[in-house]
Scaffold this motif. Structure first.
Motif, short mmCIF file in Angstrom:
data_model
loop_
_atom_site.label_atom_id
_atom_site.label_comp_id
_atom_site.label_asym_id
_atom_site.label_seq_id
_atom_site.Cartn_x
_atom_site.Cartn_y
_atom_site.Cartn_z
N GLU A 224 0.59 -1.11 -0.06
CA GLU A 224 0.08 -0.09 0.33
C GLU A 224 0.94 1.37 0.13
N MET A 225 0.38 2.38 -0.69
CA MET A 225 0.94 3.45 -0.75
C MET A 225 0.47 4.45 0.29
N ASP A 226 0.87 4.50 1.26
CA ASP A 226 0.53 5.57 2.47
C ASP A 226 1.52 6.42 2.71
N HIS A 297 11.08 10.91 -3.38
CA HIS A 297 9.73 10.89 -3.08
C HIS A 297 9.28 9.59 -2.10
N PRO A 298 8.70 9.65 -1.25
CA PRO A 298 8.36 8.48 -0.26
C PRO A 298 7.94 7.32 -0.70
N HIS A 299 7.29 7.33 -2.26
CA HIS A 299 6.89 6.07 -2.81
C HIS A 299 8.33 5.46 -3.55
N CYS A 300 9.27 6.09 -3.66
CA CYS A 300 10.45 5.68 -4.07
C CYS A 300 10.89 4.78 -3.02
N ALA A 301 10.90 4.99 -1.99
CA ALA A 301 11.48 4.55 -0.89
C ALA A 301 10.57 3.36 -0.36
N PHE A 303 7.61 2.23 -1.81
CA PHE A 303 6.86 1.05 -2.63
C PHE A 303 7.90 0.44 -3.56
N CYS A 304 8.86 1.10 -4.08
CA CYS A 304 9.85 0.57 -5.13
C CYS A 304 11.29 -0.09 -4.39
N VAL A 305 11.99 0.48 -3.74
CA VAL A 305 13.24 0.22 -3.22
C VAL A 305 12.86 -0.82 -1.88
#
Length: 313
Positions: A224-226, A297-301, A303-305
């Protein structure tokens, strides 16, 4: 938008809040070019990362001719892409969706379509077009269906009462007509990965769907992207600490084309998850989009990495 919980972080593209060098990801092996067909959708989910709904047209419909322009650019730039992927919104809200798919298939690409398999896809004219495409290009078209949970109760909690049944109806039609299918689910429900995959396996068995619940490429379970959760910034040292490489991250092998409302032309975005962030808009051409991506971006950390997710097959 960088949430208040991460105040002070994700400000400078090149340096973290602690003064360390921010990690970046080169476009090293482009394999997938995504097209967002538009943010309009037939439903409004409880937690849609792109805020799709029946009224949100922040990203407007792409046209088949705009798709062709980028297919030409792929050849000019020698990207070596194997897959064209479509997402939305709901792609089958776009009246040119089947024509866009046809142009990609005729160039020899594998095509992945992310859909909820509900009424937009189930319209007679759309189904007729899909049958023609699948017959003309066997094994080249995959439909990835959004099934947020294997149970009707939790799926409908996210997508609205009755949505599960309509999606299953669409999947049954796809299955009966020989379409390759995959599923995208969520990990927000507090289940273990094993329990979640067993639930999907039981669902597939019940309906005779030829989908492997234990193959992460066929049953993709997204974290989840929170943005209310604090996440660390990714530095150049993190690759060694986490035993990962920049090539493990989605922006090393993909880009997404979108068209913002009011814009006179589409543009290329670094990441499918960040269509509204100006910092990740790389320009109008694929040549401009060959730049490295700063993980700012927080999603980079999360969600992705750290989450290890990838939207591609």
């Amino acid at each position: 938008m960088k949430d208040a919980v991460n105040f002070g972080k994700f400000q400078d593209p090149f340096v973290t809040a602690k003064g360390d060098t921010r990690a970046h990801v080169p476009l090293s092996d482009p394999q997938t070019l995504w097209f967002n067909t538009g943010t309009l959708c037939n439903i409004e989910c409880e937690n849609c990362y792109i805020l799709s709904s029946p009224t949100n047209d922040a990203l407007v419909y792409l046209t088949a001719d705009e798709i062709t322009d980028y297919l030409d650019q792929l050849e000019d730039r020698n990207w070596g892409v194997r897959e064209i992927a479509f997402t939305g919104g709901e792609p089958y809200m776009n009246p040119e969706m089947n024509e866009m798919t046809r142009r990609c298939l005729e160039r020899g690409y594998d095509v992945l379509v992310l859909t909820n398999a509900m009424m937009p896809m189930q319209r007679k004219k759309v189904k007729e077009g899909l049958l023609e495409l699948n017959a003309a290009h066997p094994g080249k078209l995959t439909m990835r269906i959004s099934v947020d949970h294997w149970s009707e109760e939790l799926h409908d909690k996210e997508r609205g009462k009755g949505s599960f049944g309509k999606t299953i109806t669409g999947m049954e039609w796809l299955s009966e007509n020989g379409f390759a299918m995959a599923v995208a689910g969520r990990t927000v429900w507090g289940e273990t990965d094993a329990d979640s995959r067993q639930g999907y396996a039981d669902l597939y068995a019940k309906h005779g769907f030829d989908i492997d619940a234990n193959n992460p490429g066929m049953t993709v379970l997204f974290p989840e992207m929170d943005e209310t959760v604090e996440v660390p910034e990714i530095t150049t040292d993190c690759w060694g600490i986490l035993n990962k490489q920049p090539t493990d991250v989605m922006c090393s092998n993909s880009r997404m084309v979108v068209k913002h409302k009011g814009a006179d032309a589409p543009s290329v975005i670094a990441c499918t998850l960040l269509p509204y962030e100006k910092e990740f808009d790389m320009g109008r051409t694929l040549e401009e989009a060959e730049k490295s991506v700063q993980l700012n971006h927080p999603h980079c950390a999360k969600f992705c990495v750290l989450g290890g997710a990838s939207c591609s097959a």
